[in-house]
Design an enzyme around this catalytic site. Structure first.
Site, PDB file in Angstrom:
ATOM      1  N   ILE A  13     -57.446 -58.163  49.955  1.00  0.00           N
ATOM      2  CA  ILE A  13     -57.544 -59.237  48.950  1.00  0.00           C
ATOM      3  C   ILE A  13     -57.060 -60.566  49.538  1.00  0.00           C
ATOM      4  CG2 ILE A  13     -56.966 -59.956  46.598  1.00  0.00           C
ATOM      5  CD1 ILE A  13     -56.355 -56.980  45.998  1.00  0.00           C
ATOM      6  N   LEU A  36     -49.312 -57.394  60.118  1.00  0.00           N
ATOM      7  CA  LEU A  36     -50.394 -56.627  60.758  1.00  0.00           C
ATOM      8  C   LEU A  36     -50.027 -55.153  60.844  1.00  0.00           C
ATOM      9  CD1 LEU A  36     -51.704 -59.050  63.549  1.00  0.00           C
ATOM     10  CD2 LEU A  36     -52.494 -58.780  61.178  1.00  0.00           C
ATOM     11  N   THR A  37     -49.789 -54.554  59.706  1.00  0.00           N
ATOM     12  CA  THR A  37     -49.653 -53.095  59.625  1.00  0.00           C
ATOM     13  C   THR A  37     -51.050 -52.513  59.837  1.00  0.00           C
ATOM     14  OG1 THR A  37     -50.173 -52.977  57.278  1.00  0.00           O
ATOM     15  CG2 THR A  37     -47.856 -53.374  57.848  1.00  0.00           C
ATOM     16  N   THR A 124     -49.849 -55.519  39.796  1.00  0.00           N
ATOM     17  CA  THR A 124     -50.967 -54.601  39.598  1.00  0.00           C
ATOM     18  C   THR A 124     -50.936 -53.954  38.214  1.00  0.00           C
ATOM     19  OG1 THR A 124     -51.788 -52.423  40.306  1.00  0.00           O
ATOM     20  CG2 THR A 124     -49.519 -52.909  40.831  1.00  0.00           C
ATOM     21  N   ASP A 125     -52.110 -53.512  37.769  1.00  0.00           N
ATOM     22  CA  ASP A 125     -52.164 -52.809  36.473  1.00  0.00           C
ATOM     23  C   ASP A 125     -51.408 -51.481  36.521  1.00  0.00           C
ATOM     24  OD1 ASP A 125     -53.937 -51.318  38.040  1.00  0.00           O
ATOM     25  OD2 ASP A 125     -55.613 -51.411  36.622  1.00  0.00           O
ATOM     26  N   GLU A 126     -51.140 -50.983  37.735  1.00  0.00           N
ATOM     27  CA  GLU A 126     -50.471 -49.681  37.843  1.00  0.00           C
ATOM     28  C   GLU A 126     -49.036 -49.714  37.325  1.00  0.00           C
ATOM     29  OE1 GLU A 126     -51.052 -47.196  41.141  1.00  0.00           O
ATOM     30  OE2 GLU A 126     -53.038 -47.965  41.573  1.00  0.00           O
ATOM     31  N   TYR A 148     -45.581 -46.019  44.922  1.00  0.00           N
ATOM     32  CA  TYR A 148     -46.236 -47.322  45.083  1.00  0.00           C
ATOM     33  C   TYR A 148     -46.062 -48.175  43.829  1.00  0.00           C
ATOM     34  CZ  TYR A 148     -49.923 -50.799  44.611  1.00  0.00           C
ATOM     35  OH  TYR A 148     -50.604 -51.960  44.349  1.00  0.00           O
ATOM     36  N   LYS A 152     -43.926 -51.652  43.159  1.00  0.00           N
ATOM     37  CA  LYS A 152     -44.564 -52.886  42.677  1.00  0.00           C
ATOM     38  C   LYS A 152     -43.919 -53.341  41.361  1.00  0.00           C
ATOM     39  CE  LYS A 152     -47.682 -54.907  43.992  1.00  0.00           C
ATOM     40  NZ  LYS A 152     -47.780 -56.064  44.928  1.00  0.00           N
ATOM     41  N   ARG A 212     -60.935 -45.921  36.127  1.00  0.00           N
ATOM     42  CA  ARG A 212     -60.385 -47.170  36.634  1.00  0.00           C
ATOM     43  C   ARG A 212     -61.270 -48.313  36.136  1.00  0.00           C
ATOM     44  NH1 ARG A 212     -56.971 -44.016  37.288  1.00  0.00           N
ATOM     45  NH2 ARG A 212     -55.748 -43.525  39.164  1.00  0.00           N
ATOM     46  N   ARG A 271     -54.461 -35.471  43.047  1.00  0.00           N
ATOM     47  CA  ARG A 271     -53.347 -36.289  43.550  1.00  0.00           C
ATOM     48  C   ARG A 271     -52.123 -35.995  42.668  1.00  0.00           C
ATOM     49  NH1 ARG A 271     -54.410 -42.694  43.254  1.00  0.00           N
ATOM     50  NH2 ARG A 271     -55.120 -42.570  45.405  1.00  0.00           N
TER      51      ARG A 271
HETATM   52  P1  NAD Z   1     -53.936 -54.227  51.841  1.00  0.00           P
HETATM   53  O1  NAD Z   1     -53.177 -52.968  52.099  1.00  0.00           O
HETATM   54  O2  NAD Z   1     -55.369 -54.314  52.217  1.00  0.00           O
HETATM   55  O3  NAD Z   1     -53.210 -55.451  52.574  1.00  0.00           O
HETATM   56  C1  NAD Z   1     -51.825 -55.590  52.614  1.00  0.00           C
HETATM   57  C2  NAD Z   1     -51.493 -56.636  53.693  1.00  0.00           C
HETATM   58  O4  NAD Z   1     -50.068 -56.830  53.697  1.00  0.00           O
HETATM   59  C3  NAD Z   1     -51.878 -56.215  55.106  1.00  0.00           C
HETATM   60  O5  NAD Z   1     -52.504 -57.275  55.774  1.00  0.00           O
HETATM   61  C4  NAD Z   1     -50.548 -55.874  55.760  1.00  0.00           C
HETATM   62  O6  NAD Z   1     -50.546 -56.053  57.168  1.00  0.00           O
HETATM   63  C5  NAD Z   1     -49.602 -56.815  55.044  1.00  0.00           C
HETATM   64  N1  NAD Z   1     -48.212 -56.359  55.065  1.00  0.00           N
HETATM   65  C6  NAD Z   1     -47.747 -55.121  54.747  1.00  0.00           C
HETATM   66  N2  NAD Z   1     -46.417 -55.080  54.893  1.00  0.00           N
HETATM   67  C7  NAD Z   1     -46.028 -56.326  55.286  1.00  0.00           C
HETATM   68  C8  NAD Z   1     -44.771 -56.926  55.574  1.00  0.00           C
HETATM   69  N3  NAD Z   1     -43.621 -56.209  55.502  1.00  0.00           N
HETATM   70  N4  NAD Z   1     -44.739 -58.232  55.928  1.00  0.00           N
HETATM   71  C9  NAD Z   1     -45.884 -58.953  56.018  1.00  0.00           C
HETATM   72  N5  NAD Z   1     -47.099 -58.439  55.770  1.00  0.00           N
HETATM   73  C10 NAD Z   1     -47.163 -57.141  55.397  1.00  0.00           C
HETATM   74  O7  NAD Z   1     -53.708 -54.527  50.315  1.00  0.00           O
HETATM   75  P2  NAD Z   1     -54.701 -55.208  49.234  1.00  0.00           P
HETATM   76  O8  NAD Z   1     -55.531 -54.163  48.619  1.00  0.00           O
HETATM   77  O9  NAD Z   1     -55.298 -56.408  49.838  1.00  0.00           O
HETATM   78  O10 NAD Z   1     -53.625 -55.650  48.143  1.00  0.00           O
HETATM   79  C11 NAD Z   1     -52.963 -56.911  48.246  1.00  0.00           C
HETATM   80  C12 NAD Z   1     -51.973 -57.041  47.119  1.00  0.00           C
HETATM   81  O11 NAD Z   1     -52.646 -56.943  45.869  1.00  0.00           O
HETATM   82  C13 NAD Z   1     -50.891 -55.965  47.106  1.00  0.00           C
HETATM   83  O12 NAD Z   1     -49.688 -56.562  46.729  1.00  0.00           O
HETATM   84  C14 NAD Z   1     -51.366 -54.993  46.042  1.00  0.00           C
HETATM   85  O13 NAD Z   1     -50.282 -54.327  45.424  1.00  0.00           O
HETATM   86  C15 NAD Z   1     -52.055 -55.933  45.061  1.00  0.00           C
HETATM   87  N6  NAD Z   1     -53.128 -55.339  44.252  1.00  0.00           N
HETATM   88  C16 NAD Z   1     -54.130 -54.642  44.867  1.00  0.00           C
HETATM   89  C17 NAD Z   1     -55.170 -54.124  44.092  1.00  0.00           C
HETATM   90  C18 NAD Z   1     -56.300 -53.363  44.720  1.00  0.00           C
HETATM   91  O14 NAD Z   1     -57.142 -52.820  44.001  1.00  0.00           O
HETATM   92  N7  NAD Z   1     -56.404 -53.295  46.043  1.00  0.00           N
HETATM   93  C19 NAD Z   1     -55.169 -54.317  42.705  1.00  0.00           C
HETATM   94  C20 NAD Z   1     -54.117 -55.033  42.117  1.00  0.00           C
HETATM   95  C21 NAD Z   1     -53.118 -55.552  42.911  1.00  0.00           C
HETATM   96  O1  TDX Z   2     -60.219 -39.853  48.361  1.00  0.00           O
HETATM   97  C1  TDX Z   2     -60.053 -40.235  47.192  1.00  0.00           C
HETATM   98  N1  TDX Z   2     -60.515 -39.458  46.156  1.00  0.00           N
HETATM   99  C2  TDX Z   2     -60.338 -39.782  44.852  1.00  0.00           C
HETATM  100  O2  TDX Z   2     -60.757 -39.046  43.952  1.00  0.00           O
HETATM  101  C3  TDX Z   2     -59.381 -41.469  46.858  1.00  0.00           C
HETATM  102  C4  TDX Z   2     -58.852 -42.367  47.953  1.00  0.00           C
HETATM  103  C5  TDX Z   2     -59.220 -41.788  45.537  1.00  0.00           C
HETATM  104  N2  TDX Z   2     -59.655 -40.962  44.552  1.00  0.00           N
HETATM  105  C6  TDX Z   2     -59.414 -41.347  43.138  1.00  0.00           C
HETATM  106  C7  TDX Z   2     -57.970 -41.592  42.780  1.00  0.00           C
HETATM  107  C8  TDX Z   2     -58.076 -42.620  41.681  1.00  0.00           C
HETATM  108  O3  TDX Z   2     -58.305 -41.976  40.441  1.00  0.00           O
HETATM  109  O4  TDX Z   2     -60.075 -42.581  42.909  1.00  0.00           O
HETATM  110  C9  TDX Z   2     -59.315 -43.430  42.038  1.00  0.00           C
HETATM  111  C10 TDX Z   2     -59.007 -44.735  42.759  1.00  0.00           C
HETATM  112  O5  TDX Z   2     -58.121 -44.417  43.827  1.00  0.00           O
HETATM  113  P1  TDX Z   2     -57.614 -45.551  44.858  1.00  0.00           P
HETATM  114  O6  TDX Z   2     -58.789 -46.243  45.435  1.00  0.00           O
HETATM  115  O7  TDX Z   2     -56.641 -44.898  45.786  1.00  0.00           O
HETATM  116  O8  TDX Z   2     -56.930 -46.593  43.889  1.00  0.00           O
HETATM  117  P2  TDX Z   2     -55.735 -46.453  42.811  1.00  0.00           P
HETATM  118  O9  TDX Z   2     -54.870 -45.301  43.101  1.00  0.00           O
HETATM  119  O10 TDX Z   2     -56.367 -46.552  41.455  1.00  0.00           O
HETATM  120  O11 TDX Z   2     -54.924 -47.818  43.167  1.00  0.00           O
HETATM  121  C11 TDX Z   2     -55.637 -49.046  43.434  1.00  0.00           C
HETATM  122  O12 TDX Z   2     -55.662 -49.899  42.324  1.00  0.00           O
HETATM  123  C12 TDX Z   2     -54.490 -50.573  41.979  1.00  0.00           C
HETATM  124  C13 TDX Z   2     -55.069 -49.775  44.650  1.00  0.00           C
HETATM  125  O13 TDX Z   2     -54.976 -48.875  45.760  1.00  0.00           O
HETATM  126  C14 TDX Z   2     -53.726 -50.384  44.358  1.00  0.00           C
HETATM  127  O14 TDX Z   2     -53.266 -51.133  45.477  1.00  0.00           O
HETATM  128  C15 TDX Z   2     -53.849 -51.272  43.157  1.00  0.00           C
HETATM  129  O15 TDX Z   2     -52.568 -51.741  42.800  1.00  0.00           O
END
Ligand code: NAD
Ligand code: TDX
Length: 334
Positions: A13, A36-37, A124-126, A148, A152, A212, A271
């Site tokens: 994001i 850069l994890t 996050t909505d979680e 997680y 958050k 979701r 899960r």
């Molecule tokens: P992502 O895992 O793709 O990216 C996370 C980034 O943070 C990576 O570039 C990583 O290198 C960096 N990072 C991790 N630990 C770090 C540290 N200690 N210092 C500096 N950088 C660090 O995650 P994403 O899906 O892009 O999510 C971004 C944010 O949005 C997160 O805070 C997540 O909780 C939130 N969010 C994600 C979703 C989703 O659906 N992906 C939904 C709602 C909120």
């Molecule tokens: O292999 C899989 N099989 C499966 O059934 C994976 C990876 C996921 N799932 C299911 C679990 C969940 O019900 O799919 C749904 C979505 O899973 P994820 O993509 O892991 O997302 P979720 O756990 O909903 O969390 C995501 O949304 C909120 C993001 O990872 C979070 O960072 C964000 O905060």
């Protein structure tokens, strides 16, 4: 020129947000602080690397002195940096507690010391936990169920406490599940699309009926930008796409779009602590003037096409130690 400090900008994001902001605003400068994890990838930002308004700093948000010096030169802090994958938090919560909570604390401390115009926490909505019927509102209790989401939630409330206690001008967004380009191929849509392209099994947890609400990443970016300009200090804003789907519906859509057989669907154990349904009311941000623009049916096809056309981006990411963990945990190859 407003100076932005964007943390976690090399992730899914964050990288979309940096591109969005540089495209939309000519009067901003961006520092991207990212550790850069495994999830951080500078290839996500190749097209903006040479933009003179953009600077990358490799570092950890838990590093107090580095954070202090970068916040000192910034007007706005946008905190994306986090460990973000629920399954990884079940296997090893340590980094989640460290980055998501302690890292956020370091950013807050520096922000209160130097003073910033805005600090926005990407929550996050979680944090609400699961809901069988109806929609979560911003004032509902927080009942996170995974390490997680609990980490958050800790960060979300810590940010709020800096508003109440120290008057820090904070904002918090709580978005639903994002999808789109540059998502690390471990999340449902990015994993299933890339597995399907490769003809590999799609591992569905439990009965596949968990729900979701899917939000296109560009809509999330526009919501954050909008809240920065229009949000009321100290407030939380839900950001949802209004697209509730079961995991099975998503799976079927991916298989159909890619013309792949149903036999790739593979039901595996559930899960642990698996939230059944997430659903958000977005009334509050709508009343402020924002709503999602992208239509799910179109944006998901665009997303699938992106992964088809960018195979070299994701192929090299699908290896490494997580595959071993996943295999032993779920008894399933990825
Ligand atoms: P992502 O895992 O793709 O990216 C996370 C980034 O943070 C990576 O570039 C990583 O290198 C960096 N990072 C991790 N630990 C770090 C540290 N200690 N210092 C500096 N950088 C660090 O995650 P994403 O899906 O892009 O999510 C971004 C944010 O949005 C997160 O805070 C997540 O909780 C939130 N969010 C994600 C979703 C989703 O659906 N992906 C939904 C709602 C909120
Ligand atoms: O292999 C899989 N099989 C499966 O059934 C994976 C990876 C996921 N799932 C299911 C679990 C969940 O019900 O799919 C749904 C979505 O899973 P994820 O993509 O892991 O997302 P979720 O756990 O909903 O969390 C995501 O949304 C909120 C993001 O990872 C979070 O960072 C964000 O905060």
């Amino acid at each position: 020129m407003k100076q932005f400090l964007i943390t976690g900008g090399a992730g899914f994001i964050g990288s979309n947000f940096i591109r969005y902001m540089l495209d939309k605003h000519s009067d901003i400068k961006i520092i991207n602080l990212d550790k850069l994890t495994y999830a951080g990838n500078l290839e996500n930002l190749k097209d903006v690397e040479s933009d003179s308004r953009y600077r990358f700093v490799k570092g950890d948000i838990c590093d107090g002195s580095l954070v202090d010096s970068l916040v000192q030169e910034s007007d706005v802090v946008v905190n994306f940096a986090a460990e973000s994958h629920v399954d990884r938090s079940i296997g090893k919560p340590d980094d989640f507690i460290q980055t998501d909570i302690f890292g956020t604390f370091q950013l807050l401390e520096a922000s209160r010391k130097h003073g910033v115009d805005r600090f926005i926490q990407i929550s996050t909505d979680e944090v609400y936990g699961s809901i069988d019927k109806g929609l979560f509102e911003e004032t509902d209790p927080l009942m996170p169920s995974s390490p997680y989401s609990a980490s958050k939630t800790g960060a979300d409330r810590l940010v709020y406490s800096y508003y109440v206690t120290y008057d820090l001008p904070i904002l918090i967004t709580r978005a639903s599940n994002n999808y789109g380009p540059y998502q690390y191929p471990e999340k449902l849509i990015s994993l299933f699309v890339t597995n399907a392209i490769e003809g590999k099994p799609l591992p569905i947890y439990g009965d596949g009926l968990n729900v979701r609400d899917w939000l296109y990443v560009a809509d999330h970016c526009s919501a954050i930008d909008f809240v920065l300009d229009n949000g009321k200090i100290g407030e939380v804003y839900n950001v949802g796409g209004g697209n509730e789907k079961t995991n099975l519906e998503i799976t079927d859509l991916i298989l159909k779009t890619l013309n792949k057989p149903d036999t790739l669907k593979t039901f595996i154990k559930d899960r642990e602590g698996h939230d059944r349904r997430y659903a958000l009311s977005i009334q509050k941000i709508k009343e402020l003037g924002w709503q999602p623009e992208y239509i799910f049916e179109d944006a998901i096809i665009e997303t699938i096409t992106w992964y088809q056309e960018n195979r070299e981006w994701w192929e090299k990411l699908k290896n490494g130690e997580y595959l071993d963990y996943y295999k032993s945990h779920y008894n399933q190859d990825l």
